[in-house]
Every structure is written in structure tokens, then in C-alpha cells.
Design a protein around this motif. Sequence first.
Motif, PDB file in Angstrom:
ATOM      1  N   GLU A 124      10.923  10.249  -5.300  1.00  0.00           N
ATOM      2  CA  GLU A 124       9.650   9.558  -5.506  1.00  0.00           C
ATOM      3  C   GLU A 124       9.641   8.791  -6.820  1.00  0.00           C
ATOM      4  N   SER A 125       8.746   7.813  -6.895  1.00  0.00           N
ATOM      5  CA  SER A 125       8.585   7.055  -8.132  1.00  0.00           C
ATOM      6  C   SER A 125       7.927   7.938  -9.189  1.00  0.00           C
ATOM      7  N   ASN A 165       3.870   4.342 -12.258  1.00  0.00           N
ATOM      8  CA  ASN A 165       3.481   3.040 -11.742  1.00  0.00           C
ATOM      9  C   ASN A 165       4.421   2.004 -12.348  1.00  0.00           C
ATOM     10  N   SER A 189       0.837  -1.200   0.000  1.00  0.00           N
ATOM     11  CA  SER A 189       0.000   0.000   0.000  1.00  0.00           C
ATOM     12  C   SER A 189       0.873   1.251   0.000  1.00  0.00           C
ATOM     13  N   SER A 190       0.494   2.171  -0.862  1.00  0.00           N
ATOM     14  CA  SER A 190       1.228   3.446  -0.894  1.00  0.00           C
ATOM     15  C   SER A 190       0.436   4.541  -0.179  1.00  0.00           C
ATOM     16  N   ASP A 245       5.029   7.469  -5.085  1.00  0.00           N
ATOM     17  CA  ASP A 245       5.449   6.759  -3.874  1.00  0.00           C
ATOM     18  C   ASP A 245       6.843   7.213  -3.457  1.00  0.00           C
ATOM     19  N   ARG A 246       7.017   7.454  -2.165  1.00  0.00           N
ATOM     20  CA  ARG A 246       8.324   7.833  -1.650  1.00  0.00           C
ATOM     21  C   ARG A 246       9.230   6.606  -1.622  1.00  0.00           C
ATOM     22  N   SER A 275       9.099  -4.481  -4.950  1.00  0.00           N
ATOM     23  CA  SER A 275       7.850  -3.793  -4.632  1.00  0.00           C
ATOM     24  C   SER A 275       7.177  -3.271  -5.899  1.00  0.00           C
ATOM     25  N   GLU A 287       3.045   9.156   5.475  1.00  0.00           N
ATOM     26  CA  GLU A 287       4.494   9.285   5.403  1.00  0.00           C
ATOM     27  C   GLU A 287       4.981  10.339   6.398  1.00  0.00           C
ATOM     28  N   LEU A 303       5.061  -0.253  -7.360  1.00  0.00           N
ATOM     29  CA  LEU A 303       5.004   1.154  -6.971  1.00  0.00           C
ATOM     30  C   LEU A 303       3.923   1.896  -7.727  1.00  0.00           C
ATOM     31  N   ASN A 304       3.377   2.899  -7.101  1.00  0.00           N
ATOM     32  CA  ASN A 304       2.502   3.866  -7.761  1.00  0.00           C
ATOM     33  C   ASN A 304       3.266   5.168  -7.968  1.00  0.00           C
ATOM     34  N   ARG A 320      11.283   1.480   0.355  1.00  0.00           N
ATOM     35  CA  ARG A 320      10.679   0.369  -0.385  1.00  0.00           C
ATOM     36  C   ARG A 320      11.735  -0.693  -0.655  1.00  0.00           C
TER      37      ARG A 320
END
Length: 534
Positions: A467-468, A471, A451-452, A526-527, A520, A456, A522-523, A516
Motif C-alpha cells: 500500500e501507499s 498521499n 478514486s481510491s 491505496d493498494r 496516478s 478492493e 495516491l492517498n 495503479r
Amino acid sequence: TGIRLIGPRPEWARTTGGEAGLHPSNIHDNAYAVGTIDFTGDMPVILGPDGPSLGGFVCPATVITAELWKLGQLKAGDTVRFIPVSLSTAVALEKDQINSVQSLTKSVVEAPSVEISTPIYDSIPADETSEAVTYRVAGDHYLLVEYGQQILDINLRFRAHALMLWLQQNNVDGILELTPGIRSLQVHYNSLVLNLDDLIVILKQAEQELKNIEQLEVPARIVHIPISWDDEACKLASEKYMQSVRANAPWCPDNIEFIRRINGLASVNDVKKIVFDASYLVLGLGDVYLGAPVATPMDPRHRLVTTKYNPARTWTAENSVGIGGSYLCVYGMEGPGGYQFIGRTLQMWNRYQQTTEFTKPWLLRFFDQIRFYEVSGDELKQIRRDFPQGNYPLKIEQTSFSLKKYNAFIEQNQSSIDSFKATREAAFEAELQHWKDNGLLHFDSEHAVLSSLDEEELLDDSCIAVESPMNCNLWKIEVEEGDVIKEGDTLMILEAMKMEIQLMATHSGTVKKITRAAGSQLNAGDRLIVLEVE
């Protein structure tokens, strides 16, 4: 090629795919429809127009032609729901779509939901023909004709071949393409030209006219091709799979050891000996992509049975060689895949030019026999450079395949064949029980997604978050907490749509926290890393 979906794990009506593979999603390979929903183990994938034309996973539903355009609008993170509709609705929607485009006017066709019913549209019992025939709907433009029971029987493959020849000779208007599988023939037809009921009438007529199939003898070749056993490209694909898809897969990190275990063999050298002793009969082409063969050993005592990856890999090197169920496949191009690796070979498809071996873009033909000989990884690299240019000749022997002679061979060796299968099936059942006992049989994709949405921590004034950008999957982490990095250094390698994306530092500083883990999902946003900047 396909759209991977994450959702609830299906409840399977059976415990295993048998000779087709250990997981219940595994079936004897048949052709796929464009837009079909393919369960690669417990994970569904909607197959796109560049997806595989043949494969060994069950497909319970197919997106109708008029709705295919919506698939092109999807992006990672979107939500999809399916609505069951009738064939008549599918045809009406396609007609309306064509008319709307031609006239540039908007119209609305009702698409009422219907009760989900059996995909079996019609059938012929075995007492009316030599084999039972099942006509299975595969969307609004495809019909799958299946023969006999769900078993590996080369007699069933010949039945499908005979039907294909009959349809080709009769040149039926509205039939676009014919693709044979292990025990089936997929008929791709234009439902705006040829009504399904009329197609069924034609197919039933064919069954009445097919005669003396057991006497069929087809021209064939024995094609000797090199293989780099346990090639480094296969090891890399397994490594990527463990990092980005499923870390605890029981067939990783060593696919060949898994093949040994599930077949009850004493050593991996026994696996190797069987592969090099076998003569693999090509039963289908286009398995996965681009003329890739699906083949099985002519001698059942050479048939190693495995399960396919659950879920499938996101990446496989071009011309990797794998075994899934009772079948061997050479991947025609780089892409996803589910067969257990044994090595890598030369090209199955030539995109450059005609050569002695490539009179067509594809190398192999139906009922060819493949025999492997070993080369090193470095030798294969040079072979792969030379072969498409016509500078690496293959040994190709002309022969034929007689169904009558083959059946006589099976009858003469039935006792030792049964003994080999008994040992194999005992090991197969032991592996299945081990999976059940340890919760490895199924893979819940919903629980695999981190879960993102967790709250945080607020950042100190001296820190920034990396961040990502999209996705994707987190494939590799190239730094550790406490590392001092410079602007432009690679922090992580992300993976999306079979592309590797380097995530680089925008500032110099120290890695304070990594949030992360490798593997994983990722969206966007996401950090991933907290940097304490200089």
C-alpha cells in the motif's frame, strides 16, 4: 513553497493571455504576495513563505496574515474552503493575534464574510499622468501598482523603476519592500503602521512628481553566460511531468519543438538561432526564486512567445532556462516551474562566497543584458562546480540602457517587427484553435485524480497487499506482473514534496497484480501491488 489544490476548474473571462502566454491564466510577470492563491493554468496553488517572489500567473485572492498559520497545518488530502473578508477585518484579526500571543490570553474577533468585490482599490486615468495607474489590493500587506495596458512595453517597466527610486529616496515609514515586475511595482507594507489610504496618497503624490521618465538612462552590463542546449536535466523534468502531472500535455515530450510550432518557425534550429542571437534585457529578479531573472529580448524580432505549463511542474532542476509568454527565466533553485525548457546554465545565486562575479549573492542586476553561448552537458557540469568557487570567469561588459535610444530603435525597425509578429501571431492562433478542437486548452484536476474508494478485491491467503504509505504521486513502476522479486527489491518510486521515495518489498514472492498506473495521485493506504508471497 506552495500548497497545490485540486478543485473545480475556473471559468475564464478571456480566451488567452496574449504575449504573456496562450492560457488565460498567463499574465505579464509581477510580484507575488505570501499566501496568495496562484492559478498555474487551471490549478490553484497557495504560495508559502518560501514560494516564488515573482511570476506570470494570475492571483485572484490572498490568505490574510492572521490566517497564514493555518497553512502550516495542512497535509495532503485535507479540504480547504475560503471565506472573503474585508481589509479592516484582516487588520483587526492580526492585531488581536499579536495581542493574544503577547498576553497569553484568548480573545475572539468576529470575521464576517463580505461580498466579493473588485480588487482595484483606486486608479488614476491616463489623461492625468502619462500612463494610467491601477492600485490593486494583494492581501492585507501588499499593494500592486500597475501601469498602462496589459502589454509588454519597456516604457512601463521604466515607469515602475522610477516609482521605486522615488519611494526609496523618500524612505516612507511602514514600507518594507519594493519589488518591480514587467509593468508593475509591488509595495509590501506594514498595515499596522501604514494605513492603505495613507499609502495611496503617498503613491499619488509620487506620480505627480515623476518627470522626464523617457530621458532615463541606467547603468547596465552585458553578461555572457553558457547554456547546455536541451540539457538532460530538462528532459528528465519533462519526463517526470508526463508521468506524475499531465501525460497529454501538448508541449511534451519536446519543449523546443513546441516553441518552434507555436511561433511558426521552420525548424528547431531556427529556435536555437534566435535564442543565441538575442540580447535578453533583465526586467525583474526573483522570478521563481533566488535572484532568478525574468528577461525579454531587446529586439522584438527575437521574442519567442509560448504558453506556460498547465498545471505547473512539481520539479525543475536548478538553473534550468525556460521561456514563458514573451519572457525568459533562469530558475534560481530546484523547485516547481512552468516555463518551456530550452536548456540549463550556471548558478544565478551563490550560497557559498563572494567572487568577482558575485559581489552580492545574486549574479544579475536590473537592466543587465544576457547573451548565451553554447557548451556541452558535460562541460556545464564542470562549469557548475567551478563557478561558485570563482574558478570560471565570465565575460562582463559595462554599458548603459537609454530609454530614448531604445524607442528610436523600435521606431526605425517597426515595419520588420510588425511582420515578425504577424507570422508569430498566426501560428499562435492556429495552436490555440488546435487545443480547443482537441480539448487540450484546460486541465481538470478533479478528473485527474483516481478514486481510491473503489471496493478492493479480497486477497487470497497466499497474497499480501503493498500500500501507499502517504498521499503522493506514483512516479515509476519498477516491476511487471509476473516478476519474481526478493525482499528489499524496489517495486515503485513515489514522489511527494519533491522527494523521491523507494517503495520496497517486505517479502519475497511474485508480482500478481499492479493496481495503479504511473502518474496516478495516491492517498495513504491505496493498494498498489498484490504480491503472492513464498
